[in-house]
Design a protein around this motif. Structure first.
Motif, PDB file in Angstrom:
ATOM      1  N   ALA A  32      -1.696   8.511   5.710  1.00  0.00           N
ATOM      2  CA  ALA A  32      -1.608   7.517   4.722  1.00  0.00           C
ATOM      3  C   ALA A  32      -2.520   6.453   5.152  1.00  0.00           C
ATOM      4  O   ALA A  32      -3.283   5.562   4.678  1.00  0.00           O
ATOM      5  CB  ALA A  32      -0.419   7.273   4.125  1.00  0.00           C
ATOM      6  N   VAL A  33      -1.719   6.044   6.440  1.00  0.00           N
ATOM      7  CA  VAL A  33      -2.410   4.709   7.228  1.00  0.00           C
ATOM      8  C   VAL A  33      -3.878   4.949   7.433  1.00  0.00           C
ATOM      9  O   VAL A  33      -4.669   4.013   7.302  1.00  0.00           O
ATOM     10  CB  VAL A  33      -1.664   4.265   8.430  1.00  0.00           C
ATOM     11  CG1 VAL A  33      -2.301   3.492   9.233  1.00  0.00           C
ATOM     12  CG2 VAL A  33      -0.097   3.958   8.247  1.00  0.00           C
ATOM     13  N   THR A  34      -4.171   6.101   8.045  1.00  0.00           N
ATOM     14  CA  THR A  34      -5.629   6.349   8.268  1.00  0.00           C
ATOM     15  C   THR A  34      -6.523   6.221   6.750  1.00  0.00           C
ATOM     16  O   THR A  34      -7.743   5.928   6.815  1.00  0.00           O
ATOM     17  CB  THR A  34      -5.773   7.815   8.571  1.00  0.00           C
ATOM     18  OG1 THR A  34      -5.239   7.777  10.058  1.00  0.00           O
ATOM     19  CG2 THR A  34      -7.451   8.127   9.129  1.00  0.00           C
ATOM     20  N   ARG A  35      -5.992   6.655   5.817  1.00  0.00           N
ATOM     21  CA  ARG A  35      -6.648   6.745   4.520  1.00  0.00           C
ATOM     22  C   ARG A  35      -6.594   5.474   3.789  1.00  0.00           C
ATOM     23  O   ARG A  35      -7.734   4.932   3.170  1.00  0.00           O
ATOM     24  CB  ARG A  35      -6.111   7.934   3.734  1.00  0.00           C
ATOM     25  CG  ARG A  35      -6.371   7.817   2.094  1.00  0.00           C
ATOM     26  CD  ARG A  35      -6.070   9.201   1.407  1.00  0.00           C
ATOM     27  NE  ARG A  35      -4.808   9.097   1.499  1.00  0.00           N
ATOM     28  CZ  ARG A  35      -3.948   8.469   0.618  1.00  0.00           C
ATOM     29  NH1 ARG A  35      -4.259   7.570  -0.300  1.00  0.00           N
ATOM     30  NH2 ARG A  35      -2.440   8.460   0.592  1.00  0.00           N
ATOM     31  N   LEU A  36      -5.546   4.766   3.657  1.00  0.00           N
ATOM     32  CA  LEU A  36      -5.229   3.681   3.020  1.00  0.00           C
ATOM     33  C   LEU A  36      -5.777   2.194   3.784  1.00  0.00           C
ATOM     34  O   LEU A  36      -6.122   1.269   3.287  1.00  0.00           O
ATOM     35  CB  LEU A  36      -3.933   3.435   2.587  1.00  0.00           C
ATOM     36  CG  LEU A  36      -3.188   4.356   1.877  1.00  0.00           C
ATOM     37  CD1 LEU A  36      -1.829   4.098   1.472  1.00  0.00           C
ATOM     38  CD2 LEU A  36      -3.830   4.337   0.276  1.00  0.00           C
ATOM     39  N   LYS A  37      -5.741   2.536   5.198  1.00  0.00           N
ATOM     40  CA  LYS A  37      -5.991   1.275   5.959  1.00  0.00           C
ATOM     41  C   LYS A  37      -5.516   0.049   5.600  1.00  0.00           C
ATOM     42  O   LYS A  37      -6.209  -0.898   5.437  1.00  0.00           O
ATOM     43  CB  LYS A  37      -7.760   1.099   6.025  1.00  0.00           C
ATOM     44  CG  LYS A  37      -8.382   2.365   6.764  1.00  0.00           C
ATOM     45  CD  LYS A  37      -9.784   2.173   6.788  1.00  0.00           C
ATOM     46  CE  LYS A  37     -10.452   3.409   7.429  1.00  0.00           C
ATOM     47  NZ  LYS A  37      -9.778   4.432   7.951  1.00  0.00           N
ATOM     48  N   THR A  59       6.648  10.116   9.929  1.00  0.00           N
ATOM     49  CA  THR A  59       5.539   9.771  10.967  1.00  0.00           C
ATOM     50  C   THR A  59       4.299  10.642  10.454  1.00  0.00           C
ATOM     51  O   THR A  59       3.215   9.897  10.246  1.00  0.00           O
ATOM     52  CB  THR A  59       5.694   9.925  12.258  1.00  0.00           C
ATOM     53  OG1 THR A  59       6.303  11.112  12.545  1.00  0.00           O
ATOM     54  CG2 THR A  59       6.895   8.760  12.780  1.00  0.00           C
ATOM     55  N   VAL A  60       4.445  11.948   9.989  1.00  0.00           N
ATOM     56  CA  VAL A  60       3.061  12.581   9.854  1.00  0.00           C
ATOM     57  C   VAL A  60       2.468  12.220   8.452  1.00  0.00           C
ATOM     58  O   VAL A  60       1.465  11.976   8.407  1.00  0.00           O
ATOM     59  CB  VAL A  60       3.526  14.254   9.844  1.00  0.00           C
ATOM     60  CG1 VAL A  60       2.391  14.987   9.123  1.00  0.00           C
ATOM     61  CG2 VAL A  60       3.978  14.645  11.078  1.00  0.00           C
ATOM     62  N   ASP A  61       3.339  11.986   7.554  1.00  0.00           N
ATOM     63  CA  ASP A  61       2.853  11.428   6.117  1.00  0.00           C
ATOM     64  C   ASP A  61       2.338  10.152   6.468  1.00  0.00           C
ATOM     65  O   ASP A  61       1.068   9.656   5.922  1.00  0.00           O
ATOM     66  CB  ASP A  61       4.073  11.346   5.171  1.00  0.00           C
ATOM     67  CG  ASP A  61       4.406  12.896   4.833  1.00  0.00           C
ATOM     68  OD1 ASP A  61       3.713  13.742   5.167  1.00  0.00           O
ATOM     69  OD2 ASP A  61       5.681  12.743   4.398  1.00  0.00           O
ATOM     70  N   ALA A  94       0.742  -1.127  -0.065  1.00  0.00           N
ATOM     71  CA  ALA A  94       0.088   0.038  -0.076  1.00  0.00           C
ATOM     72  C   ALA A  94       0.858   1.278  -0.063  1.00  0.00           C
ATOM     73  O   ALA A  94       0.431   2.249  -0.380  1.00  0.00           O
ATOM     74  CB  ALA A  94      -0.875  -0.079   1.049  1.00  0.00           C
ATOM     75  N   GLY A  95       1.956   1.291   0.470  1.00  0.00           N
ATOM     76  CA  GLY A  95       3.063   2.243   0.470  1.00  0.00           C
ATOM     77  C   GLY A  95       4.006   2.325   1.603  1.00  0.00           C
ATOM     78  O   GLY A  95       4.111   1.459   2.528  1.00  0.00           O
TER      79      GLY A  95
END
Length: 137
Positions: A44-49, A38-40, A32-33
């Motif tokens: 991304a983790v919140t969006r991509l799950k 950490t901020v990015d 997924a990426g």
């Protein structure tokens, strides 16, 4: 159903190597990426799950544990660190596994296997719950 993973580590050489090894051992896992800040990564983790998160402990102004504490979405987490100093705290925060660099293929295979088992079990549990609720109507 597809299974995805993300990497958070500021060592780009290690990230490339780990991504290659994951693909070699588990070619059906989707990347997924990869993130080095950490901020990015939090956005991304919140969006991509992603289903699985490979997380280094020493990243930038946050360490991996601080990162885990602020995440709203909590993927199955496998810590990959150069030190085992954070092992107990990582376990308390719900990390499934803790691998110390350099990571062997066998250790990675076992950790990912446990993560996949946990993910499949949760998906099966949700499927059973859904079927039971549909029978009521």
């Amino acid at each position: 159903m597809r299974t995805t993973y993300a990497l958070l580590d500021d060592d780009q050489v290690f990230t490339t190597w780990l991504n290659h090894l994951i693909h070699k051992l588990h070619p059906l896992l989707e990347h997924a990426g990869s993130f080095s800040e950490t901020v990015d990564a939090a956005r991304a983790v919140t969006r991509l799950k992603p289903d699985i998160l490979f997380l280094d402990m020493q990243i930038d102004c946050f360490n991996g544990l601080e990162f885990l504490e602020v995440l709203d979405y909590k993927p199955v987490t496998i810590v990959v660190s150069g030190s085992d100093n954070y092992k107990k705290r990582a376990a308390r925060l719900g990390a499934l596994d803790y691998l110390v660099k350099p990571v062997s293929e066998e250790a990675l295979q076992a950790a990912v296997g446990r993560a996949l088992w946990l993910i499949r079990s949760e998906r099966d549990r949700q499927e059973i719950k859904l079927r039971q609720s549909q029978r009521r109507f």
